[in-house]
Write a protein that holds these residues in place. Structure first.
Motif, PDB file in Angstrom:
ATOM      1  N   PRO A 129       0.752  -1.452  -0.225  1.00  0.00           N
ATOM      2  CA  PRO A 129      -0.071  -0.048   0.184  1.00  0.00           C
ATOM      3  C   PRO A 129       0.996   1.240  -0.006  1.00  0.00           C
ATOM      4  CG  PRO A 129      -0.049  -0.709   2.257  1.00  0.00           C
ATOM      5  CD  PRO A 129       0.747  -2.082   1.126  1.00  0.00           C
ATOM      6  N   GLN A 130       0.332   2.087  -0.737  1.00  0.00           N
ATOM      7  CA  GLN A 130       1.249   3.519  -1.037  1.00  0.00           C
ATOM      8  C   GLN A 130       0.703   4.426   0.219  1.00  0.00           C
ATOM      9  OE1 GLN A 130       2.538   7.053  -3.978  1.00  0.00           O
ATOM     10  NE2 GLN A 130       0.816   6.118  -4.446  1.00  0.00           N
ATOM     11  N   PHE A 131       1.683   4.953   1.016  1.00  0.00           N
ATOM     12  CA  PHE A 131       1.590   5.774   2.156  1.00  0.00           C
ATOM     13  C   PHE A 131       0.350   6.745   1.626  1.00  0.00           C
ATOM     14  CE2 PHE A 131       1.983   9.659   4.229  1.00  0.00           C
ATOM     15  CZ  PHE A 131       2.188   9.381   5.677  1.00  0.00           C
ATOM     16  N   THR A 132       0.507   7.643   0.745  1.00  0.00           N
ATOM     17  CA  THR A 132      -0.158   8.901   0.312  1.00  0.00           C
ATOM     18  C   THR A 132      -1.644   8.581  -0.138  1.00  0.00           C
ATOM     19  OG1 THR A 132       0.827   8.596  -1.915  1.00  0.00           O
ATOM     20  CG2 THR A 132       1.740  10.326  -0.303  1.00  0.00           C
ATOM     21  N   ALA A 133      -1.700   7.281  -0.728  1.00  0.00           N
ATOM     22  CA  ALA A 133      -2.999   6.878  -1.092  1.00  0.00           C
ATOM     23  C   ALA A 133      -4.086   6.498   0.119  1.00  0.00           C
ATOM     24  CB  ALA A 133      -3.079   5.676  -2.032  1.00  0.00           C
ATOM     25  N   GLN A 182       0.397   4.929 -17.344  1.00  0.00           N
ATOM     26  CA  GLN A 182      -0.866   4.499 -17.048  1.00  0.00           C
ATOM     27  C   GLN A 182      -1.090   4.173 -15.463  1.00  0.00           C
ATOM     28  OE1 GLN A 182      -3.712   3.001 -19.828  1.00  0.00           O
ATOM     29  NE2 GLN A 182      -2.162   3.497 -21.484  1.00  0.00           N
ATOM     30  N   ILE A 183      -2.158   4.670 -14.666  1.00  0.00           N
ATOM     31  CA  ILE A 183      -2.257   4.262 -13.215  1.00  0.00           C
ATOM     32  C   ILE A 183      -3.348   3.287 -13.419  1.00  0.00           C
ATOM     33  CG2 ILE A 183      -3.011   5.075 -11.121  1.00  0.00           C
ATOM     34  CD1 ILE A 183      -1.522   7.680 -11.839  1.00  0.00           C
ATOM     35  N   GLY A 184      -4.409   3.400 -14.214  1.00  0.00           N
ATOM     36  CA  GLY A 184      -5.649   2.296 -14.058  1.00  0.00           C
ATOM     37  C   GLY A 184      -6.658   2.960 -12.961  1.00  0.00           C
ATOM     38  N   PRO A 185      -7.749   2.382 -12.881  1.00  0.00           N
ATOM     39  CA  PRO A 185      -8.985   2.975 -12.171  1.00  0.00           C
ATOM     40  C   PRO A 185      -8.900   2.491 -10.803  1.00  0.00           C
ATOM     41  CG  PRO A 185      -9.700   1.176 -13.667  1.00  0.00           C
ATOM     42  CD  PRO A 185      -8.124   1.706 -14.047  1.00  0.00           C
ATOM     43  N   ALA A 203     -13.112   7.324  -0.371  1.00  0.00           N
ATOM     44  CA  ALA A 203     -12.530   7.655   0.930  1.00  0.00           C
ATOM     45  C   ALA A 203     -11.416   8.577   0.824  1.00  0.00           C
ATOM     46  CB  ALA A 203     -11.823   6.327   1.523  1.00  0.00           C
ATOM     47  N   GLN A 204     -10.640   8.511  -0.545  1.00  0.00           N
ATOM     48  CA  GLN A 204      -9.927   9.575  -0.679  1.00  0.00           C
ATOM     49  C   GLN A 204     -10.332  11.090  -0.941  1.00  0.00           C
ATOM     50  OE1 GLN A 204      -7.744   7.791  -4.358  1.00  0.00           O
ATOM     51  NE2 GLN A 204      -6.169   6.703  -3.117  1.00  0.00           N
ATOM     52  N   ARG A 205     -11.536  11.026  -1.603  1.00  0.00           N
ATOM     53  CA  ARG A 205     -12.229  12.672  -1.609  1.00  0.00           C
ATOM     54  C   ARG A 205     -12.346  13.049  -0.099  1.00  0.00           C
ATOM     55  NH1 ARG A 205     -12.808  14.151  -6.892  1.00  0.00           N
ATOM     56  NH2 ARG A 205     -13.056  12.383  -8.286  1.00  0.00           N
ATOM     57  N   LEU A 206     -12.814  12.244   0.559  1.00  0.00           N
ATOM     58  CA  LEU A 206     -13.322  12.465   1.898  1.00  0.00           C
ATOM     59  C   LEU A 206     -11.896  13.023   2.829  1.00  0.00           C
ATOM     60  CD1 LEU A 206     -15.924  10.075   3.031  1.00  0.00           C
ATOM     61  CD2 LEU A 206     -16.257  12.433   2.489  1.00  0.00           C
ATOM     62  N   SER A 207     -10.886  12.560   2.331  1.00  0.00           N
ATOM     63  CA  SER A 207      -9.456  12.860   3.047  1.00  0.00           C
ATOM     64  C   SER A 207      -8.892  13.749   2.433  1.00  0.00           C
ATOM     65  CB  SER A 207      -8.464  11.461   3.139  1.00  0.00           C
ATOM     66  OG  SER A 207      -9.398  10.587   3.575  1.00  0.00           O
ATOM     67  N   GLY A 251      -6.858   9.483  -9.207  1.00  0.00           N
ATOM     68  CA  GLY A 251      -6.416   9.587 -10.444  1.00  0.00           C
ATOM     69  C   GLY A 251      -5.109   9.934 -10.515  1.00  0.00           C
ATOM     70  N   THR A 252      -4.688  10.578  -9.425  1.00  0.00           N
ATOM     71  CA  THR A 252      -3.253  11.192  -9.289  1.00  0.00           C
ATOM     72  C   THR A 252      -2.243   9.977  -8.841  1.00  0.00           C
ATOM     73  OG1 THR A 252      -3.344  11.880  -7.328  1.00  0.00           O
ATOM     74  CG2 THR A 252      -4.063  13.493  -8.488  1.00  0.00           C
ATOM     75  N   PRO A 253      -0.999  10.243  -9.546  1.00  0.00           N
ATOM     76  CA  PRO A 253      -0.147   9.427  -8.746  1.00  0.00           C
ATOM     77  C   PRO A 253      -0.024   9.212  -7.452  1.00  0.00           C
ATOM     78  CG  PRO A 253       0.959  10.573 -10.638  1.00  0.00           C
ATOM     79  CD  PRO A 253      -0.402  11.179 -10.007  1.00  0.00           C
ATOM     80  N   GLN A 254      -0.262  10.050  -6.692  1.00  0.00           N
ATOM     81  CA  GLN A 254      -0.101  10.011  -5.203  1.00  0.00           C
ATOM     82  C   GLN A 254      -1.321   9.113  -4.467  1.00  0.00           C
ATOM     83  OE1 GLN A 254       0.071  12.954  -6.957  1.00  0.00           O
ATOM     84  NE2 GLN A 254       2.185  12.980  -6.823  1.00  0.00           N
ATOM     85  N   ALA A 255      -2.507   9.161  -5.292  1.00  0.00           N
ATOM     86  CA  ALA A 255      -3.672   8.239  -5.219  1.00  0.00           C
ATOM     87  C   ALA A 255      -3.316   6.684  -5.474  1.00  0.00           C
ATOM     88  CB  ALA A 255      -4.805   9.047  -5.588  1.00  0.00           C
ATOM     89  N   ALA A 256      -2.648   6.551  -6.209  1.00  0.00           N
ATOM     90  CA  ALA A 256      -2.623   5.060  -6.865  1.00  0.00           C
ATOM     91  C   ALA A 256      -2.246   4.038  -5.467  1.00  0.00           C
ATOM     92  CB  ALA A 256      -1.323   4.907  -7.704  1.00  0.00           C
ATOM     93  N   MET A 257      -3.122   3.228  -5.636  1.00  0.00           N
ATOM     94  CA  MET A 257      -3.133   2.080  -4.288  1.00  0.00           C
ATOM     95  C   MET A 257      -1.713   1.502  -3.995  1.00  0.00           C
ATOM     96  SD  MET A 257      -6.755   0.627  -5.142  1.00  0.00           S
ATOM     97  CE  MET A 257      -6.863  -0.558  -3.779  1.00  0.00           C
TER      98      MET A 257
END
Length: 313
Positions: A186-190, A272-275, A283-287, A292-298
């Protein structure tokens, strides 16, 4: 942590036992102490987290399902084969091999595939897949420096107490010009949920237990043990690009870190990151994290190449 019930033991087969130790011998560090058994065993000083991993990843029915379903999708195979090429004739070391998903998914006939894990039940299944099993601590493996064409750490770093130490130890095993691949951590930022998303994260376990969802439907505490193994999979923790680069680049390695949302193949090399799943995006929007950004990739797919002149100690 409740006391884990005893695990069923694999039937002893002397011929296989001798064969595994003999096949492992050329790859051991000088002076390494490895005990014979159905599979070779190094000395392990178990931490709480390691004991959780050894228990959870040894349960037969859980590992049968894991081997059949986890990280077995087509995009994973395409993504990895784009780096490794066919495994035929190569030396593969799979750190935290579990029941053998990497070799089972990639296929091929490597010169040797060494599967390192703390869990007996996983090693039993990995041996059937084609691994030479080795029960050892990923922080301190009894394997020699520079033995492997490919070292894989697939979805295992976040189960380890010290992720940087395990990454450095894995890098030690790679021969000059060889490759180290990490994936599915799991990526920390996501996952750094805040506010309402954090509250929902904390409430998910009792809610799932009440709904008897997933592992909570089992009568043998599967979900408890699964969560106990997730040492670095929680808000405020996880893998970062800085961690990966910080361990490997000072050793002269060439490092590519590619964010993705799992179900993306070789296109990951084109950016490409994928959906991501809907619940993850919510959960990300609430946070305050923009999906869709690299920082949000799982997850982060790290492809690191050892320098040609040294194995990167």
């Amino acid at each position: 942590m409740p006391v884990a019930p005893p695990l069923p033991r694999h039937e002893e087969h002397d011929g296989l036992r001798d064969d595994y130790l003999q096949r492992l011998q050329p790859y051991l560090r000088a002076g390494a102490v490895v005990q014979p058994g159905w599979f070779p065993r190094a000395t392990i000083r178990y931490t709480r987290g390691m004991r959780a991993n050894a228990h959870y990843f040894s349960q037969p029915k859980w590992m049968d399902d894991w081997l059949a379903n986890v990280h077995r999708y087509a995009q994973w195979r395409e993504r990895w084969l784009a780096v490794t090429g066919p495994l035929d004739g190569k030396v593969l070391v799979d750190v935290g091999c579990g029941p053998g998903n990497v070799l089972a998914t990639l296929g091929g006939t490597p010169q040797v595939a060494i599967g390192v894990d703390v869990a007996e039940g996983s090693l039993q299944r990995a041996a059937v897949v084609g691994y030479v099993p080795l029960q050892a601590d990923a922080h301190d493996m009894p394997l020699a420096t520079g033995i492997a064409d490919i070292v894989a750490i697939n979805g295992s770093l976040h189960h380890c107490d010290d992720m940087a130490a395990v990454l450095a130890e894995a890098a030690r095993l790679v021969k000059p010009g060889g490759v180290l691949i990490t994936d599915h951590d799991p990526q920390f930022t996501a996952w750094n949920f805040r506010g309402l998303a954090m509250l929902m994260w904390r409430l998910r376990v009792p809610i799932y237990r009440w709904l008897k969802r997933g592992g909570h439907a089992a009568a043998d505490n599967e979900q408890y043990w699964a969560l106990a193994t997730e040492l670095h999979h929680r808000p405020g923790d996880g893998v970062t690009e800085a961690l990966l680069r910080g361990v490997l680049e000072p050793r002269g390695w060439h490092v590519r870190v590619l964010p993705h949302n799992h179900f993306v193949g070789a296109e990951v090399f084109e950016g490409q990151i994928g959906p991501s799943p809907l619940k993850m995006r919510m959960a990300q929007r609430l946070s305050g994290i923009r999906p869709g950004t690299p920082q949000a990739a799982m997850s982060l797919f790290c492809v690191a190449r050892a320098p040609d002149q040294a194995a990167g100690n």
